[in-house]
Design a protein around this motif. Sequence first.
Motif, PDB file in Angstrom:
ATOM      1  N   ASP A  84       0.827  -1.222   0.000  1.00  0.00           N
ATOM      2  CA  ASP A  84       0.000   0.000   0.000  1.00  0.00           C
ATOM      3  C   ASP A  84       0.856   1.266   0.000  1.00  0.00           C
ATOM      4  O   ASP A  84       0.556   2.239   0.699  1.00  0.00           O
ATOM      5  N   VAL A  85       1.927   1.250  -0.779  1.00  0.00           N
ATOM      6  CA  VAL A  85       2.891   2.354  -0.717  1.00  0.00           C
ATOM      7  C   VAL A  85       2.307   3.671  -1.233  1.00  0.00           C
ATOM      8  O   VAL A  85       2.681   4.743  -0.750  1.00  0.00           O
ATOM      9  N   TYR A  86       1.385   3.591  -2.191  1.00  0.00           N
ATOM     10  CA  TYR A  86       0.891   4.837  -2.790  1.00  0.00           C
ATOM     11  C   TYR A  86      -0.047   5.576  -1.845  1.00  0.00           C
ATOM     12  O   TYR A  86       0.099   6.784  -1.624  1.00  0.00           O
ATOM     13  N   ASN A  87      -0.996   4.849  -1.258  1.00  0.00           N
ATOM     14  CA  ASN A  87      -1.905   5.508  -0.313  1.00  0.00           C
ATOM     15  C   ASN A  87      -1.150   6.018   0.912  1.00  0.00           C
ATOM     16  O   ASN A  87      -1.492   7.062   1.482  1.00  0.00           O
ATOM     17  N   ARG A  88      -0.118   5.277   1.302  1.00  0.00           N
ATOM     18  CA  ARG A  88       0.668   5.716   2.453  1.00  0.00           C
ATOM     19  C   ARG A  88       1.362   7.048   2.150  1.00  0.00           C
ATOM     20  O   ARG A  88       1.354   7.969   2.956  1.00  0.00           O
ATOM     21  N   GLU A  89       1.959   7.149   0.962  1.00  0.00           N
ATOM     22  CA  GLU A  89       2.654   8.400   0.649  1.00  0.00           C
ATOM     23  C   GLU A  89       1.676   9.559   0.473  1.00  0.00           C
ATOM     24  O   GLU A  89       1.969  10.690   0.862  1.00  0.00           O
ATOM     25  N   LEU A  90       0.496   9.282  -0.095  1.00  0.00           N
ATOM     26  CA  LEU A  90      -0.522  10.332  -0.197  1.00  0.00           C
ATOM     27  C   LEU A  90      -0.865  10.873   1.187  1.00  0.00           C
ATOM     28  O   LEU A  90      -0.957  12.089   1.395  1.00  0.00           O
ATOM     29  N   GLU A  91      -1.054   9.966   2.154  1.00  0.00           N
ATOM     30  CA  GLU A  91      -1.400  10.418   3.502  1.00  0.00           C
ATOM     31  C   GLU A  91      -0.225  11.137   4.158  1.00  0.00           C
ATOM     32  O   GLU A  91      -0.412  12.083   4.928  1.00  0.00           O
ATOM     33  N   MET A  92       0.995  10.696   3.866  1.00  0.00           N
ATOM     34  CA  MET A  92       2.157  11.387   4.418  1.00  0.00           C
ATOM     35  C   MET A  92       2.156  12.853   3.991  1.00  0.00           C
ATOM     36  O   MET A  92       2.315  13.757   4.818  1.00  0.00           O
ATOM     37  N   ASP A  94      -0.374  14.593   2.661  1.00  0.00           N
ATOM     38  CA  ASP A  94      -1.643  15.275   2.904  1.00  0.00           C
ATOM     39  C   ASP A  94      -1.876  15.578   4.383  1.00  0.00           C
ATOM     40  O   ASP A  94      -2.398  16.632   4.742  1.00  0.00           O
ATOM     41  N   VAL A  95      -1.466  14.655   5.257  1.00  0.00           N
ATOM     42  CA  VAL A  95      -1.833  14.747   6.674  1.00  0.00           C
ATOM     43  C   VAL A  95      -0.612  14.733   7.600  1.00  0.00           C
ATOM     44  O   VAL A  95      -0.412  15.642   8.406  1.00  0.00           O
ATOM     45  N   VAL A  96       0.214  13.687   7.482  1.00  0.00           N
ATOM     46  CA  VAL A  96       1.230  13.422   8.507  1.00  0.00           C
ATOM     47  C   VAL A  96       2.364  14.437   8.476  1.00  0.00           C
ATOM     48  O   VAL A  96       2.726  15.021   9.507  1.00  0.00           O
ATOM     49  N   PHE A 161      12.998  14.723  12.135  1.00  0.00           N
ATOM     50  CA  PHE A 161      11.919  13.879  11.613  1.00  0.00           C
ATOM     51  C   PHE A 161      11.464  12.886  12.682  1.00  0.00           C
ATOM     52  O   PHE A 161      10.269  12.743  12.962  1.00  0.00           O
ATOM     53  N   HIS A 162      12.428  12.199  13.296  1.00  0.00           N
ATOM     54  CA  HIS A 162      12.107  11.189  14.316  1.00  0.00           C
ATOM     55  C   HIS A 162      11.474  11.832  15.556  1.00  0.00           C
ATOM     56  O   HIS A 162      10.536  11.276  16.137  1.00  0.00           O
ATOM     57  N   ALA A 163      11.988  12.995  15.958  1.00  0.00           N
ATOM     58  CA  ALA A 163      11.436  13.672  17.142  1.00  0.00           C
ATOM     59  C   ALA A 163       9.992  14.092  16.894  1.00  0.00           C
ATOM     60  O   ALA A 163       9.110  13.869  17.733  1.00  0.00           O
ATOM     61  N   ALA A 164       9.737  14.687  15.733  1.00  0.00           N
ATOM     62  CA  ALA A 164       8.366  15.101  15.405  1.00  0.00           C
ATOM     63  C   ALA A 164       7.450  13.892  15.331  1.00  0.00           C
ATOM     64  O   ALA A 164       6.284  13.948  15.755  1.00  0.00           O
ATOM     65  N   GLY A 165       7.961  12.758  14.807  1.00  0.00           N
ATOM     66  CA  GLY A 165       7.172  11.532  14.742  1.00  0.00           C
ATOM     67  C   GLY A 165       6.829  10.999  16.117  1.00  0.00           C
ATOM     68  O   GLY A 165       5.712  10.507  16.348  1.00  0.00           O
ATOM     69  N   ASN A 169       3.060  10.720  17.453  1.00  0.00           N
ATOM     70  CA  ASN A 169       2.539   9.417  17.878  1.00  0.00           C
ATOM     71  C   ASN A 169       2.000   9.472  19.306  1.00  0.00           C
ATOM     72  O   ASN A 169       1.054   8.770  19.650  1.00  0.00           O
ATOM     73  N   GLN A 170       2.587  10.322  20.127  1.00  0.00           N
ATOM     74  CA  GLN A 170       2.098  10.491  21.498  1.00  0.00           C
ATOM     75  C   GLN A 170       0.766  11.238  21.501  1.00  0.00           C
ATOM     76  O   GLN A 170      -0.146  10.908  22.249  1.00  0.00           O
ATOM     77  N   ARG A 171       0.656  12.239  20.630  1.00  0.00           N
ATOM     78  CA  ARG A 171      -0.571  13.045  20.578  1.00  0.00           C
ATOM     79  C   ARG A 171      -1.710  12.329  19.870  1.00  0.00           C
ATOM     80  O   ARG A 171      -2.867  12.447  20.266  1.00  0.00           O
ATOM     81  N   GLU A 172      -1.381  11.657  18.773  1.00  0.00           N
ATOM     82  CA  GLU A 172      -2.425  11.032  17.945  1.00  0.00           C
ATOM     83  C   GLU A 172      -2.033   9.584  17.617  1.00  0.00           C
ATOM     84  O   GLU A 172      -1.746   9.263  16.455  1.00  0.00           O
ATOM     85  N   PRO A 173      -2.001   8.717  18.611  1.00  0.00           N
ATOM     86  CA  PRO A 173      -1.539   7.339  18.358  1.00  0.00           C
ATOM     87  C   PRO A 173      -2.377   6.607  17.317  1.00  0.00           C
ATOM     88  O   PRO A 173      -1.870   5.742  16.600  1.00  0.00           O
ATOM     89  N   GLU A 174      -3.648   6.969  17.217  1.00  0.00           N
ATOM     90  CA  GLU A 174      -4.511   6.268  16.249  1.00  0.00           C
ATOM     91  C   GLU A 174      -4.122   6.601  14.810  1.00  0.00           C
ATOM     92  O   GLU A 174      -4.320   5.793  13.895  1.00  0.00           O
ATOM     93  N   LEU A 175      -3.535   7.781  14.578  1.00  0.00           N
ATOM     94  CA  LEU A 175      -3.158   8.187  13.218  1.00  0.00           C
ATOM     95  C   LEU A 175      -2.075   7.274  12.654  1.00  0.00           C
ATOM     96  O   LEU A 175      -2.176   6.793  11.529  1.00  0.00           O
ATOM     97  N   LEU A 176      -1.046   7.021  13.451  1.00  0.00           N
ATOM     98  CA  LEU A 176       0.076   6.224  12.958  1.00  0.00           C
ATOM     99  C   LEU A 176      -0.103   4.727  13.190  1.00  0.00           C
ATOM    100  O   LEU A 176       0.729   3.929  12.779  1.00  0.00           O
TER     101      LEU A 176
END
Length: 407
Positions: A84-92, A94-96, A161-165, A169-176
């Motif tokens: 599912d690489v394409y949908n994942r990159e779209l969400e990256m 668009d959202v993440v 990148f890792h720090a922001a991730g 993940n702490q704020r919105e665990p359901e997103l990731l």
Amino acid sequence: MLPSWLTEDYVQKALGNFYKDNQLRVQKVWAKPATEKGENFVGVMTRIYVDFVQGDGTEQKKSYILKQAVPANAPQAKLFGEYDVYNRELEMYDVVLPKMANILREAGINDKLMAEAVIVDRERTIMILEDLAPLRYTNADRVKQLDMVHTKMVLDMLAKFHAAGMVLNQREPELLSRNYDAHFFSRSKKGYGEVFTGLFRAFIRYVKSKPNLKNRYADKLENIITNLMDYAGRSVDVGEKDLKTLIHGDCWTTNVMYLYDDEGNPTTVLPIDFQFSTLTSPAVDLHYFFSTSLQSDVKQQETELVQYHYYALKRTLEALSYKGYFPSLFEYQLQFEKRRFLSVIIANVFQPIMVYQGSEDCEFVNLYQDTPEGIKFQDSMYEDMEIQRRVDTLLPVLDAKGLLDAH
């Protein structure tokens, strides 16, 4: 050749929304391929040129990058569909990534984190991104690889990148928790098992062609191949005391772009291509980057580079007021070492592709299938003297660490 749906009206609407200019008018759209054959196996990239007039009458000539999935009849289409690489990159895009950029901005860290997305069209599974070339971003030489200055810039970028991730993940665990578990070595997926097994067989063929290597390592490597993906899968597992964050997942020379000053010194680095972004240990990014992209003398300082990344990550998390577990440097070095098996695979079977300069057909299936064309290509990867030298250097180290034994 533009897709039939990519009309002037489509582009005009996308640019009008992006620039928040309802009066923007597109006058002309044309295109040409943005990558050469063999440069990008995962998607099709097209550079779109657009002449348009802004609402205030200003005339503009700009270029953008259209990213699309590979055609459905491409041999690798099914594989990338499974992950599912394409949908994942779209969400990256668009959202993440916008959320991660906002997290960093809260602490006054205004570094550019990605190319801006003009439009993310989930219906067509495409994106139109700003073109980084006119902004003077460029890739370092994938064959010469990275010196210490370029390397440390990437480690600083990865730390942000890792720090922001971690904070996201702490704020919105359901997103990731959705769609970010499918790394190359995920147990729930099968496609890359065939790819890496084929690549590893090519590596064993090379080892068997060298008597001094064959006698010491061939049997051990033959035993590894039956457990290859399980050993690699353990490397992306995260335990309770392991750091866990969103990693880039495919961080190597060609997936980072640099800005240079007038003297030719790099001043800024920007990651691109987020199809394999995964929720796992940041040490996975480090192994992948170190095994694919560093000049030999830089890679020899790997332990110090892990330390460099650790302190950059720690500083960034402190700036972000992160509240959560953070290991000692000693513990982090152990977390890195625990994933050392990744270098068995990536350094020996991925890096030869990444620095390939030969003339054989580098179609995706030729990387791993045992067809005559495939074997010809795979064998030619190990004709490179620098690759041979690296194999000679690396195998004794991996063997001494016990990574070539059953474990």
